[in-house]
Design a protein around this motif. Structure first.
Motif, mmCIF file in Angstrom:
data_model
loop_
_atom_site.group_PDB
_atom_site.id
_atom_site.type_symbol
_atom_site.label_atom_id
_atom_site.label_comp_id
_atom_site.label_asym_id
_atom_site.label_seq_id
_atom_site.Cartn_x
_atom_site.Cartn_y
_atom_site.Cartn_z
ATOM 1 N N ILE A 61 0.848 -1.182 0.000
ATOM 2 C CA ILE A 61 0.000 0.000 0.000
ATOM 3 C C ILE A 61 0.888 1.238 0.000
ATOM 4 C CG2 ILE A 61 -1.664 1.363 1.322
ATOM 5 C CD1 ILE A 61 -2.910 -1.106 0.154
ATOM 6 N N SER A 62 0.623 2.143 -0.894
ATOM 7 C CA SER A 62 1.306 3.433 -0.871
ATOM 8 C C SER A 62 0.459 4.410 -0.058
ATOM 9 C CB SER A 62 1.480 3.963 -2.298
ATOM 10 O OG SER A 62 2.300 3.107 -3.044
ATOM 11 N N THR A 63 1.094 5.089 0.866
ATOM 12 C CA THR A 63 0.380 5.996 1.756
ATOM 13 C C THR A 63 0.737 7.441 1.440
ATOM 14 O OG1 THR A 63 0.438 4.360 3.520
ATOM 15 C CG2 THR A 63 -0.075 6.619 4.149
ATOM 16 N N ILE A 64 -0.271 8.240 1.231
ATOM 17 C CA ILE A 64 -0.069 9.672 0.988
ATOM 18 C C ILE A 64 -0.431 10.408 2.266
ATOM 19 C CG2 ILE A 64 -0.829 11.663 -0.340
ATOM 20 C CD1 ILE A 64 -1.432 9.776 -2.652
ATOM 21 N N GLN A 65 0.563 11.044 2.863
ATOM 22 C CA GLN A 65 0.380 11.772 4.111
ATOM 23 C C GLN A 65 0.531 13.265 3.835
ATOM 24 O OE1 GLN A 65 0.317 9.881 7.277
ATOM 25 N NE2 GLN A 65 -0.500 11.761 8.156
ATOM 26 N N ILE A 66 -0.331 14.078 4.399
ATOM 27 C CA ILE A 66 -0.400 15.496 4.035
ATOM 28 C C ILE A 66 -0.237 16.399 5.248
ATOM 29 C CG2 ILE A 66 -1.870 17.271 3.003
ATOM 30 C CD1 ILE A 66 -3.278 14.943 1.530
ATOM 31 N N SER A 67 0.576 17.429 5.099
ATOM 32 C CA SER A 67 0.743 18.427 6.156
ATOM 33 C C SER A 67 1.278 19.740 5.568
ATOM 34 C CB SER A 67 1.625 17.882 7.272
ATOM 35 O OG SER A 67 2.779 17.322 6.736
ATOM 36 N N PHE A 68 1.527 20.757 6.426
ATOM 37 C CA PHE A 68 1.773 22.122 5.945
ATOM 38 C C PHE A 68 2.846 22.854 6.751
ATOM 39 C CE2 PHE A 68 -2.591 20.792 5.630
ATOM 40 C CZ PHE A 68 -2.878 20.978 4.292
ATOM 41 N N THR A 69 3.486 23.827 6.104
ATOM 42 C CA THR A 69 4.408 24.725 6.800
ATOM 43 C C THR A 69 4.083 26.172 6.441
ATOM 44 O OG1 THR A 69 6.040 24.575 5.015
ATOM 45 C CG2 THR A 69 6.286 23.049 6.888
ATOM 46 N N TYR A 70 4.648 27.076 7.255
ATOM 47 C CA TYR A 70 4.571 28.512 6.965
ATOM 48 C C TYR A 70 5.995 29.050 7.073
ATOM 49 C CZ TYR A 70 2.802 33.296 6.914
ATOM 50 O OH TYR A 70 2.527 34.601 6.577
ATOM 51 N N GLY A 71 6.682 29.140 5.948
ATOM 52 C CA GLY A 71 8.101 29.449 5.974
ATOM 53 C C GLY A 71 8.866 28.309 6.632
ATOM 54 N N GLN A 118 -4.261 11.874 4.969
ATOM 55 C CA GLN A 118 -3.622 10.623 4.576
ATOM 56 C C GLN A 118 -4.466 9.937 3.486
ATOM 57 O OE1 GLN A 118 -3.374 6.935 7.173
ATOM 58 N NE2 GLN A 118 -1.261 7.622 7.258
ATOM 59 N N ILE A 119 -3.805 9.583 2.398
ATOM 60 C CA ILE A 119 -4.467 8.901 1.283
ATOM 61 C C ILE A 119 -3.746 7.583 1.036
ATOM 62 C CG2 ILE A 119 -5.068 9.047 -1.167
ATOM 63 C CD1 ILE A 119 -4.914 12.125 -0.871
ATOM 64 N N LEU A 120 -4.514 6.519 0.977
ATOM 65 C CA LEU A 120 -3.932 5.196 0.755
ATOM 66 C C LEU A 120 -4.112 4.797 -0.702
ATOM 67 C CD1 LEU A 120 -5.258 3.330 3.922
ATOM 68 C CD2 LEU A 120 -3.098 4.561 3.643
ATOM 69 N N ILE A 121 -3.027 4.372 -1.325
ATOM 70 C CA ILE A 121 -3.057 3.926 -2.719
ATOM 71 C C ILE A 121 -2.736 2.434 -2.757
ATOM 72 C CG2 ILE A 121 -2.131 4.242 -5.030
ATOM 73 C CD1 ILE A 121 -3.553 6.698 -3.973
ATOM 74 N N ASP A 122 -3.656 1.652 -3.291
ATOM 75 C CA ASP A 122 -3.458 0.207 -3.384
ATOM 76 C C ASP A 122 -2.444 -0.112 -4.486
ATOM 77 O OD1 ASP A 122 -3.629 -2.494 -3.369
ATOM 78 O OD2 ASP A 122 -5.804 -2.592 -3.540
ATOM 79 N N ILE A 150 -7.153 17.157 -4.348
ATOM 80 C CA ILE A 150 -6.140 16.421 -5.100
ATOM 81 C C ILE A 150 -6.883 15.359 -5.898
ATOM 82 C CG2 ILE A 150 -4.306 14.697 -4.875
ATOM 83 C CD1 ILE A 150 -3.128 16.294 -2.645
ATOM 84 N N SER A 151 -6.585 15.261 -7.181
ATOM 85 C CA SER A 151 -7.292 14.292 -8.017
ATOM 86 C C SER A 151 -6.342 13.694 -9.051
ATOM 87 C CB SER A 151 -8.479 14.971 -8.712
ATOM 88 O OG SER A 151 -8.034 15.943 -9.645
ATOM 89 N N HIS A 162 -9.861 13.563 -3.797
ATOM 90 C CA HIS A 162 -9.572 13.656 -2.367
ATOM 91 C C HIS A 162 -9.656 15.117 -1.918
ATOM 92 C CE1 HIS A 162 -8.121 9.491 -2.336
ATOM 93 N NE2 HIS A 162 -7.544 9.787 -3.492
ATOM 94 N N LEU A 163 -10.502 15.365 -0.948
ATOM 95 C CA LEU A 163 -10.581 16.700 -0.355
ATOM 96 C C LEU A 163 -9.645 16.746 0.848
ATOM 97 C CD1 LEU A 163 -11.753 19.511 -0.069
ATOM 98 C CD2 LEU A 163 -13.658 18.520 1.246
ATOM 99 N N VAL A 164 -8.625 17.580 0.749
ATOM 100 C CA VAL A 164 -7.671 17.769 1.836
ATOM 101 C C VAL A 164 -8.122 18.968 2.658
ATOM 102 C CG1 VAL A 164 -5.271 18.247 2.420
ATOM 103 C CG2 VAL A 164 -5.813 16.815 0.430
ATOM 104 N N ASP A 165 -8.353 18.730 3.936
ATOM 105 C CA ASP A 165 -8.807 19.777 4.848
ATOM 106 C C ASP A 165 -7.802 19.859 5.993
ATOM 107 O OD1 ASP A 165 -10.018 21.353 6.773
ATOM 108 O OD2 ASP A 165 -12.021 20.531 6.442
ATOM 109 N N ALA A 166 -7.142 20.990 6.121
ATOM 110 C CA ALA A 166 -6.087 21.126 7.129
ATOM 111 C C ALA A 166 -6.585 20.913 8.548
ATOM 112 C CB ALA A 166 -5.445 22.511 7.004
#
Length: 229
Positions: A22-32, A91-95, A60-61, A80-84
């Motif tokens: 499984i490929s896992t897509i993990q999402i997060s953010f920075t400010y500078g 996190q998005i899982l790719i089979d 993300i599509s 996929h709707l990414v909401d901070a």
């Protein structure tokens, strides 16, 4: 907690383990140089102006994985709707049952024209998610809202709702990143890279498809970088 969720940076982690494949897509953010925390006071520039981010969402599509320039794996129903503020959306899982090797990640920031003309849909595309304008204007690809003391607006608010699926205001952006290590891919969205390109004293609301929306969509796309972490 919202703050806890934003302690994550925007990360795409492709971790195809032998056991789960499984490929896992993990999402997060920075400010500078800082990890972005929702509702924290942030420096807008070198002067005394400050701002707070109150809402950050985007689609993300069409997630694809390529190898030597050819698509070797493409997610079905890839919306996929990414909401901070929602950890589960980060996190998005790719089979990847066949454990297919790949050296490039490609995805759309936003939704294509076909999806937009399909009317109001369900799941992450449900209008109750707050990302659908109308049948005529379609979906919002990217939404950024907050407050800044330089905005001469009600409650010092700013709001950028970026979308548009028809020319000349086609806002969809396609992003592509080469991968040196398919077991760990990390993308970062630096919100400061977006904010510093906007003069909030003059431009503080974009709420429909427009030339400004297209221009800012390109700035948002360029705010994504591949991280080694």
């Amino acid at each position: 907690m919202i703050k806890a969720s934003l302690l994550l940076s925007f990360m795409v982690l492709a971790n195809a383990t032998d056991a789960q494949q499984i490929s896992t897509i993990q999402i997060s953010f920075t400010y500078g140089s800082k990890v972005l925390s929702m509702d924290d006071s942030l420096n807008q520039s070198n002067d005394s102006s400050v701002l707070r981010i109150t809402q950050l969402k985007f689609y993300i599509s069409k997630i694809k994985f390529l190898n030597h320039g050819k698509v070797v794996m493409e997610e079905n129903n890839s919306f996929h709707l990414v909401d901070a503020s929602q950890i589960n959306s980060l996190q998005i899982l790719i089979d990847n049952k066949q454990n297919i090797p790949f050296d490039e990640l490609k995805f759309n920031l936003g939704l294509d024209s076909t999806t937009n003309v399909s009317g109001a849909l369900g799941g992450d595309l449900d209008p109750t998610k707050g990302m659908y304008w109308t049948w005529q204007s379609g979906y919002i690809n990217f939404k950024l809202e907050g407050k800044s003391n330089v905005c001469k607006t009600r409650n010092n608010e700013f709001a950028f709702h970026l979308g548009g699926y028809q020319q000349p205001y086609y806002g969809l952006q396609t992003l592509s990143f080469p991968l040196n290590n398919t077991n760990r891919i990390h993308l970062n969205l630096d919100v400061l890279e977006i904010i510093k390109e906007i003069n909030l004293t003059k431009t503080n609301h974009i709420m429909s498809p427009s030339a400004e929306a297209v221009m800012l969509s390109k700035i948002v796309a360029n705010a994504f970088t591949l991280s080694k972490n």
